[in-house]
Design an enzyme around this catalytic site. Structure first.
Site, PDB file in Angstrom:
ATOM      1  N   ASN A 203       0.868  -1.180   0.000  1.00 56.43           N
ATOM      2  CA  ASN A 203       0.000   0.000   0.000  1.00 56.43           C
ATOM      3  C   ASN A 203       0.901   1.225   0.000  1.00 56.43           C
ATOM      4  O   ASN A 203       1.469   1.579   1.025  1.00 56.43           O
ATOM      5  CB  ASN A 203      -0.879  -0.044   1.272  1.00 56.43           C
ATOM      6  CG  ASN A 203      -1.734   1.203   1.424  1.00 56.43           C
ATOM      7  OD1 ASN A 203      -1.823   2.021   0.498  1.00 56.43           O
ATOM      8  ND2 ASN A 203      -2.354   1.353   2.589  1.00 56.43           N
TER       9      ASN A 203
ATOM     10  N   GLY B 152       2.391   2.230  10.766  1.00 59.88           N
ATOM     11  CA  GLY B 152       3.345   3.326  10.609  1.00 59.88           C
ATOM     12  C   GLY B 152       4.035   3.722  11.899  1.00 59.88           C
ATOM     13  O   GLY B 152       4.669   4.780  11.965  1.00 59.88           O
TER      14      GLY B 152
ATOM     15  N   GLU C 226      -5.398  -4.982  10.555  1.00 63.65           N
ATOM     16  CA  GLU C 226      -4.404  -3.931  10.723  1.00 63.65           C
ATOM     17  C   GLU C 226      -4.662  -3.197  12.042  1.00 63.65           C
ATOM     18  O   GLU C 226      -5.437  -2.224  12.071  1.00 63.65           O
ATOM     19  CB  GLU C 226      -4.486  -2.931   9.572  1.00 63.65           C
ATOM     20  CG  GLU C 226      -4.185  -3.530   8.214  1.00 63.65           C
ATOM     21  CD  GLU C 226      -3.570  -2.507   7.272  1.00 63.65           C
ATOM     22  OE1 GLU C 226      -2.478  -2.761   6.781  1.00 63.65           O
ATOM     23  OE2 GLU C 226      -4.176  -1.442   7.061  1.00 63.65           O
TER      24      GLU C 226
ATOM     25  N   SER D   4       3.324  -2.219  10.302  1.00 61.83           N
ATOM     26  CA  SER D   4       4.780  -2.282  10.507  1.00 61.83           C
ATOM     27  C   SER D   4       5.362  -3.662  10.205  1.00 61.83           C
ATOM     28  O   SER D   4       6.322  -4.080  10.849  1.00 61.83           O
ATOM     29  CB  SER D   4       5.149  -1.818  11.922  1.00 61.83           C
ATOM     30  OG  SER D   4       4.754  -0.463  12.114  1.00 61.83           O
TER      31      SER D   4
ATOM     32  N   GLU E  78      -6.939   4.755   7.721  1.00 60.59           N
ATOM     33  CA  GLU E  78      -6.691   6.171   7.387  1.00 60.59           C
ATOM     34  C   GLU E  78      -7.870   6.767   6.633  1.00 60.59           C
ATOM     35  O   GLU E  78      -8.177   7.954   6.780  1.00 60.59           O
ATOM     36  CB  GLU E  78      -5.377   6.287   6.590  1.00 60.59           C
ATOM     37  CG  GLU E  78      -4.173   6.036   7.489  1.00 60.59           C
ATOM     38  CD  GLU E  78      -2.924   5.540   6.771  1.00 60.59           C
ATOM     39  OE1 GLU E  78      -2.884   5.569   5.521  1.00 60.59           O
ATOM     40  OE2 GLU E  78      -1.986   5.108   7.469  1.00 60.59           O
TER      41      GLU E  78
HETATM   42  P1  PGA Z   1       2.744   0.234   7.624  1.00 58.13           P
HETATM   43  O1  PGA Z   1       1.327   0.464   6.941  1.00 58.13           O
HETATM   44  O2  PGA Z   1       3.317  -1.039   7.058  1.00 58.13           O
HETATM   45  O3  PGA Z   1       3.568   1.445   7.259  1.00 58.13           O
HETATM   46  O4  PGA Z   1       2.518   0.125   9.101  1.00 58.13           O
HETATM   47  C1  PGA Z   1       0.441  -0.604   6.732  1.00 58.13           C
HETATM   48  C2  PGA Z   1      -0.867  -0.094   6.172  1.00 58.13           C
HETATM   49  O5  PGA Z   1      -1.335   0.960   6.601  1.00 58.13           O
HETATM   50  O6  PGA Z   1      -1.480  -0.746   5.297  1.00 58.13           O
END
Ligand code: PGA
Length: 261
Positions: free
Chosen positions: A11, A181, A175, A219, A106
């Site tokens: 993503n 993040g 998630e 992450s 998000e």
């Molecule tokens: P991340 O994002 O790997 O940077 O934690 C994952 C996502 O939001 O799909």
């Protein structure tokens, strides 16, 4: 026992440019080909990248013949019409996109997307013969209050509520919001616990539950991918930050190869 081919999806969020896409995808395609040669096509996971929409045409060209697919980050619940700024299922189809991330935390947070809205999008995407990657996950506060299963249950059952009995072709992505993040990752055991719970919820709605893939996201990186992907109900990853580096993303793909029977 059903064998679920792993799915590794990148993503990209709002990170892209013509120059950086080209560099990333050249490295990714070359590394992916090498892995295919070493491991054999059959043991490779499915691999998907989800760039921002303005780059779909260019990315299609860059990915041609690579075996890597392209998906979208969201889609409108409407078929067409006066919806400024939105993208429709038929637009995705014109670019040969078959996968779309829906209900990402998000989008739920910044665009105020509700469970009901996500369910409309999921239904529309499935009806069009495409595959939604339906994102669910709890906040840190919800986990601390012991609400993880309640939140996951509400989000999963609501997202699937408009699908016909015995639906197929849906991917769920767990998630945890506190892991996105942040560099914090669910331990493999924490991930498995929720993934197993999600599998049970899917079983309530479809006899195909054993064949549906449940991805972990939050992450996931080159270091922790193997342990997460070795859990019985972790069928792949939805990867943000680490999908922006071809070497990191390839390490995650390689971790998925090793786990394919
Ligand atoms: P991340 O994002 O790997 O940077 O934690 C994952 C996502 O939001 O799909």
């Amino acid at each position: 026992m059903t064998v679920r081919r792993k799915l590794i999806a990148g993503n990209w969020k709002m990170n892209a440019s013509f120059a950086s896409n080209e560099e990333l995808l050249k490295g990714l395609s070359a590394g992916f080909q090498q892995l295919c040669t070493e491991a054999g096509k059959e043991s490779m996971p499915d691999v998907l990248v989800c760039p921002p929409a303005p780059y779909w045409a260019a990315v299609n060209i860059l990915l041609e013949g690579s075996g890597i697919e392209q998906g979208a980050q969201d889609v409108s619940e409407h078929a067409k019409g006066a919806y400024t700024g939105e993208l429709s299922v038929s637009m995705l189809q014109e670019f040969k996109l078959k996968h779309v991330i829906l209900g990402h935390s998000e989008r739920r947070r910044d665009q105020f997307q509700t469970d009901r809205l996500v369910s409309l999008k999921v239904a529309q995407v499935v009806q069009a013969g495409m595959t939604p990657l339906v994102c669910v996950g709890e906040t840190q506060a919800e986990r601390e209050q012991g609400l993880t299963q309640a939140i996951i249950k509400r989000q999963v059952l609501s997202a699937l509520s408009l699908l016909p009995v015995d639906f197929d072709g849906v991917v769920v992505a767990y998630e945890p919001i506190w892991a996105i993040g942040t560099g914090l990752t669910a331990t493999p055991e924490m991930a498995q616990e929720v993934h197993g719970y999600i599998r049970g919820l899917l079983e309530q709605r479809t006899t195909h539950a054993h064949a549906l893939r449940i991805l972990y996201g939050g992450s996931m990186n080159a270091q922790n991918a193997k342990a997460l992907l070795s859990q019985p109900d972790v069928d792949g990853g939805l990867i943000g930050s680490a999908a922006l580096s071809s070497s990191d993303f390839l390490s995650i793909i390689a971790a998925a190869v090793a786990r394919n029977p």
